[in-house]
Enzyme design. Sequence first.
Site, PDB file in Angstrom:
ATOM      1  NE  ARG A 174      14.419  16.216  -1.603  1.00 25.18           N
ATOM      2  CZ  ARG A 174      14.974  16.652  -0.482  1.00 25.18           C
ATOM      3  NH1 ARG A 174      14.902  15.922   0.629  1.00 25.18           N
ATOM      4  NH2 ARG A 174      15.604  17.807  -0.463  1.00 25.18           N
ATOM      5  NE  ARG A 179      -2.051  -4.573  -1.988  1.00 25.01           N
ATOM      6  CZ  ARG A 179      -1.683  -4.019  -0.830  1.00 25.01           C
ATOM      7  NH1 ARG A 179      -0.725  -4.546  -0.111  1.00 25.01           N
ATOM      8  NH2 ARG A 179      -2.273  -2.943  -0.375  1.00 25.01           N
ATOM      9  CG  MET A 215      -7.450   2.299   6.328  1.00 22.85           C
ATOM     10  SD  MET A 215      -6.399   2.613   4.911  1.00 22.85           S
ATOM     11  CE  MET A 215      -7.595   2.491   3.582  1.00 22.85           C
ATOM     12  N   GLY A 216      -5.902   0.136   9.639  1.00 19.75           N
ATOM     13  CA  GLY A 216      -5.028  -0.428  10.662  1.00 19.75           C
ATOM     14  C   GLY A 216      -4.998  -1.943  10.639  1.00 19.75           C
ATOM     15  NE  ARG A 217      -3.020  -4.704   6.791  1.00 23.79           N
ATOM     16  CZ  ARG A 217      -1.984  -4.990   6.066  1.00 23.79           C
ATOM     17  NH1 ARG A 217      -2.093  -5.775   5.024  1.00 23.79           N
ATOM     18  NH2 ARG A 217      -0.810  -4.503   6.357  1.00 23.79           N
ATOM     19  CE  LYS A 219     -25.366   6.090  33.027  1.00 23.37           C
ATOM     20  NZ  LYS A 219     -24.589   5.099  33.730  1.00 23.37           N
ATOM     21  CG  ASP A 259      -1.812  -0.434   8.397  1.00 28.51           C
ATOM     22  OD1 ASP A 259      -2.580   0.500   8.125  1.00 28.51           O
ATOM     23  OD2 ASP A 259      -1.797  -1.517   7.766  1.00 28.51           O
ATOM     24  CE  LYS A 288     -17.702  13.121  27.391  1.00 23.86           C
ATOM     25  NZ  LYS A 288     -16.582  12.379  26.960  1.00 23.86           N
ATOM     26  CB  THR A 342       2.755   0.446   6.433  1.00 24.41           C
ATOM     27  OG1 THR A 342       1.403   0.204   6.840  1.00 24.41           O
ATOM     28  CG2 THR A 342       3.663   0.132   7.607  1.00 24.41           C
ATOM     29  CG  ASP A 358       1.299  -3.111  10.569  1.00 18.12           C
ATOM     30  OD1 ASP A 358       2.176  -2.447   9.988  1.00 18.12           O
ATOM     31  OD2 ASP A 358       0.535  -3.895   9.977  1.00 18.12           O
ATOM     32  N   GLY A 396       5.363  -2.362   3.653  1.00 24.10           N
ATOM     33  CA  GLY A 396       4.873  -2.914   4.913  1.00 24.10           C
ATOM     34  C   GLY A 396       5.408  -4.313   5.177  1.00 24.10           C
ATOM     35  CG  ASP A 397       3.107  -7.101   7.473  1.00 27.42           C
ATOM     36  OD1 ASP A 397       2.564  -6.529   6.510  1.00 27.42           O
ATOM     37  OD2 ASP A 397       2.489  -7.853   8.247  1.00 27.42           O
ATOM     38  NE  ARG A 429      18.100  15.329  -4.651  1.00 21.48           N
ATOM     39  CZ  ARG A 429      17.341  16.410  -4.744  1.00 21.48           C
ATOM     40  NH1 ARG A 429      17.135  17.154  -3.689  1.00 21.48           N
ATOM     41  NH2 ARG A 429      16.829  16.768  -5.910  1.00 21.48           N
ATOM     42  N   GLY A 444       0.832  -1.212   0.000  1.00 27.07           N
ATOM     43  CA  GLY A 444       0.000   0.000   0.000  1.00 27.07           C
ATOM     44  C   GLY A 444       0.858   1.249   0.000  1.00 27.07           C
TER      45      GLY A 444
HETATM   46  P1  ATP Z   1       0.609  -2.771   3.463  1.00 29.76           P
HETATM   47  O1  ATP Z   1       1.004  -2.844   4.918  1.00 29.76           O
HETATM   48  O2  ATP Z   1       0.367  -1.389   3.043  1.00 29.76           O
HETATM   49  O3  ATP Z   1      -0.475  -3.725   3.054  1.00 29.76           O
HETATM   50  P2  ATP Z   1       2.525  -4.688   2.562  1.00 29.76           P
HETATM   51  O4  ATP Z   1       3.941  -4.530   2.190  1.00 29.76           O
HETATM   52  O5  ATP Z   1       2.244  -5.477   3.807  1.00 29.76           O
HETATM   53  O6  ATP Z   1       1.888  -3.243   2.628  1.00 29.76           O
HETATM   54  P3  ATP Z   1       1.490  -6.849   0.904  1.00 29.76           P
HETATM   55  O7  ATP Z   1       0.461  -6.817  -0.158  1.00 29.76           O
HETATM   56  O8  ATP Z   1       1.278  -7.748   2.052  1.00 29.76           O
HETATM   57  O9  ATP Z   1       1.699  -5.328   1.344  1.00 29.76           O
HETATM   58  O10 ATP Z   1       2.882  -7.282   0.228  1.00 29.76           O
HETATM   59  C1  ATP Z   1       3.403  -6.577  -0.892  1.00 29.76           C
HETATM   60  C2  ATP Z   1       4.071  -7.544  -1.845  1.00 29.76           C
HETATM   61  O11 ATP Z   1       5.175  -8.172  -1.168  1.00 29.76           O
HETATM   62  C3  ATP Z   1       3.215  -8.697  -2.330  1.00 29.76           C
HETATM   63  O12 ATP Z   1       2.369  -8.325  -3.393  1.00 29.76           O
HETATM   64  C4  ATP Z   1       4.280  -9.683  -2.778  1.00 29.76           C
HETATM   65  O13 ATP Z   1       4.784  -9.342  -4.048  1.00 29.76           O
HETATM   66  C5  ATP Z   1       5.379  -9.462  -1.739  1.00 29.76           C
HETATM   67  N1  ATP Z   1       5.271 -10.505  -0.708  1.00 29.76           N
HETATM   68  C6  ATP Z   1       4.485 -10.530   0.379  1.00 29.76           C
HETATM   69  N2  ATP Z   1       4.603 -11.680   1.065  1.00 29.76           N
HETATM   70  C7  ATP Z   1       5.489 -12.437   0.363  1.00 29.76           C
HETATM   71  C8  ATP Z   1       6.031 -13.727   0.530  1.00 29.76           C
HETATM   72  N3  ATP Z   1       5.696 -14.521   1.542  1.00 29.76           N
HETATM   73  N4  ATP Z   1       6.926 -14.172  -0.405  1.00 29.76           N
HETATM   74  C9  ATP Z   1       7.279 -13.389  -1.431  1.00 29.76           C
HETATM   75  N5  ATP Z   1       6.795 -12.167  -1.653  1.00 29.76           N
HETATM   76  C10 ATP Z   1       5.907 -11.674  -0.770  1.00 29.76           C
END
Ligand code: ATP
Length: 326
Positions: free
Chosen positions: A24, A75, A173-175, A215, A131, A217, A129, A133, A105-106, A28, A14
């Site tokens: 940037r 993705r 958001m925050g999943r 109560k 989130d 508010k 991200t 997280d 993200g993760d 740089r 995301g």
């Molecule tokens: P956000 O927190 O915003 O969702 P994110 O990085 O967690 O971001 P994901 O869609 O989970 O988003 O992962 C992004 C991309 O990372 C995936 O589309 C995939 O290409 C790659 N990826 C995620 N997990 C794996 C995995 N286990 N093995 C290989 N590639 C992965």
Amino acid sequence: MSNIKCIGILTSGGDAPGMNAAIRAVTRAAIYHGMNVKGIYRGYKGLITNEILDFKTQDVSNIIQRGGTILKTARSEEFRTIEGRAKAYENMKAHGIDALVVIGGDGSLTGARIFAQEYDIPIIGLPGTIDNDLYGTDSTIGYDTALNTIVSAVDKIRDTASSHDRLFFIEVMGREAGFLALNGAIAGGAEAAIIPEYMFEKDQLAETIENGFRKTKNSSIVLVAESELTGGAMGVAERVKKEYPQFDVRVTILGHVQRGGTPTANDRILASRMGVAAIDALMEDQRNVMIGIDNDKIVYVPFSKAIKEHKPIDAKLVDDLHMLSI
Ligand code: ATP
């Protein structure tokens, strides 16, 4: 000292405000230290389809203030396969890329970890991200901007909530993480936050209502983290309609407005510091670490920790919100 001559940079997953400031800074700092830089478009997808261009210092001019990511993001299912990653590696080598900086993200860092292990490539991750997280960093790039967007929305919704004596559930958001909901509630002066971390611990809705809300508010705002565990704001509102029909309930789902917009000064500074730190880390022969910020100091967090360990919510903040909403 490392002998890295060329780095590739990509954004994945995301988008988050501040990713451009990070692009940037990485670009740089790398050029400053005599490295070449390749911009990889659309994350891992572009690495596989060979959407890779030279990046010069002017390619990252005038982007620090822009939300989203100039490198685009995507993705990629193919990158999850051995064949997909083999193509990605071939393209990397064809462009002379010795190391990668991955902003995401993760999921993105999980992909980076697997790729780095398979091909023995140095990869540095930046936590991008909204989130917040990722374990090992006090804040992620984009979190502060999203939090500010939420707070300004809460301020606006409060005008209607108080004019009509209504109970508003605002979904953020925050999943699986309640950072945006909890801190958004504190900063927005909301009455409560319903977060996934506490779903098994207590009935947050019942507690909120039993604690005397409305109560004292004439209107109330509750932030709900978007999550299967919380059921989201719609799920919570349905429950109120059944169990507490006396309340006039409304739902607002903030959705993608939380992702966009100009990054705050804090996010720009964080992204700039982390971008520079990514290049410092590569020059120190660090590999497969995420750059984090801990007590205002840059830290290196092994991918394994950043991804696997659960970042805890501060229980004191939950108590504080409770105390301040009487
Ligand atoms: P956000 O927190 O915003 O969702 P994110 O990085 O967690 O971001 P994901 O869609 O989970 O988003 O992962 C992004 C991309 O990372 C995936 O589309 C995939 O290409 C790659 N990826 C995620 N997990 C794996 C995995 N286990 N093995 C290989 N590639 C992965």
